[in-house]
Design a protein around this motif. Structure first.
Motif, PDB file in Angstrom:
ATOM      1  N   GLN A  83      -8.944   3.789  -1.650  1.00 59.12           N
ATOM      2  CA  GLN A  83      -9.810   3.041  -0.736  1.00 59.12           C
ATOM      3  C   GLN A  83     -10.737   3.977   0.030  1.00 59.12           C
ATOM      4  N   VAL A  84     -10.195   5.094   0.504  1.00 61.06           N
ATOM      5  CA  VAL A  84     -11.014   6.062   1.233  1.00 61.06           C
ATOM      6  C   VAL A  84     -12.105   6.613   0.315  1.00 61.06           C
ATOM      7  N   GLU A 114       0.828  -1.206   0.000  1.00 67.81           N
ATOM      8  CA  GLU A 114       0.000   0.000   0.000  1.00 67.81           C
ATOM      9  C   GLU A 114       0.862   1.255   0.000  1.00 67.81           C
ATOM     10  N   THR A 152      -1.182  -5.367   2.516  1.00 62.77           N
ATOM     11  CA  THR A 152      -2.343  -6.186   2.826  1.00 62.77           C
ATOM     12  C   THR A 152      -2.032  -7.574   2.268  1.00 62.77           C
ATOM     13  N   MET A 187      -4.309   3.905  -0.780  1.00 65.37           N
ATOM     14  CA  MET A 187      -5.181   4.118   0.372  1.00 65.37           C
ATOM     15  C   MET A 187      -6.158   5.270   0.135  1.00 65.37           C
ATOM     16  N   GLU A 204     -12.778   7.648   8.369  1.00 63.14           N
ATOM     17  CA  GLU A 204     -12.145   6.894   7.280  1.00 63.14           C
ATOM     18  C   GLU A 204     -10.654   7.229   7.188  1.00 63.14           C
ATOM     19  N   TYR A 233      -7.587   4.454   7.524  1.00 65.13           N
ATOM     20  CA  TYR A 233      -6.718   4.095   6.407  1.00 65.13           C
ATOM     21  C   TYR A 233      -5.321   4.712   6.462  1.00 65.13           C
TER      22      TYR A 233
END
Length: 195
Positions: free
Chosen positions: A54-55, A46, A90, A51, A73, A77
């Motif tokens: 993802q947010v 990551e 991950t 990230m 959030e 993250y």
């Protein structure tokens, strides 16, 4: 290293417009940050961009637009963004067959602590796994783990200077390694480090 901030996020409306192009950019970026360890374990390294994506996706999916929700959030993250002396990943353990997955996750208890990175000329660095919460129980490990690989300054300098990097897992039930990493992945990971 940069963290995701409120100012770096798009509004829900702006993200809806930019999403197709942003998603294409992210998928291309992620190709340089994925390491397959054998057939069943994959590490997704990551960074701020992965990230932030993802947010944005969480905000979109949950229709979050209030400051408190956005901050939650960011708080969730940002710990997954490397900070210059480490890599964060991950780990996904994937067995398509449900029954096989149950058996394998039981056999792989503790695997999250046996994943390593190695900068050529230096010792292996084993993952510090699941700092946010325990993901393993008495019967099995989880199929998803979050890990941090903390590098000594000499390792950071060697990686930045072009040293080869390897990644692997040495659990009794699963032994795999990729060493050295392909140049595109090595270069992407070294960009996470600050000398």
């Amino acid at each position: 290293m940069p963290k995701i901030t409120r100012d770096s996020l798009m509004s829900l409306e702006a993200y809806a417009k930019a999403r197709p192009e942003f998603r294409t950019k992210i998928m291309a970026h992620k190709k340089n940050r994925i390491v397959h360890l054998g057939t069943h374990i994959t590490l997704h390294f990551e960074d701020e961009l992965t990230m932030r994506y993802q947010v944005q996706e969480m905000l979109r999916a949950e229709r979050i637009f209030e400051e408190e929700g956005i901050q939650e959030e960011l708080d969730a993250y940002n710990p997954l963004v490397p900070d210059g002396s480490n890599w964060k990943a991950t780990m996904m353990i994937e067995y398509p067959d449900i029954e096989e997955r149950k058996v394998k996750l039981a056999e792989l208890k503790g695997v999250e602590n046996r994943v390593w990175v190695q900068v050529a000329g230096h010792d292996k660095v084993y993952a510090i796994a699941d700092e946010d919460l325990e993901r393993e129980n008495e019967e099995k490990t989880s199929s998803v783990h979050f890990m941090r690989f903390e590098l000594a300054p000499a390792m950071v300098n060697a990686a930045k200077a072009g040293a080869a990097i390897g990644v692997g897992v040495d659990h009794p039930a699963y032994m795999e390694a990729v060493s050295p990493l392909p140049a595109n992945i090595r270069d992407s990971l070294t960009a996470d480090l600050s000398a």
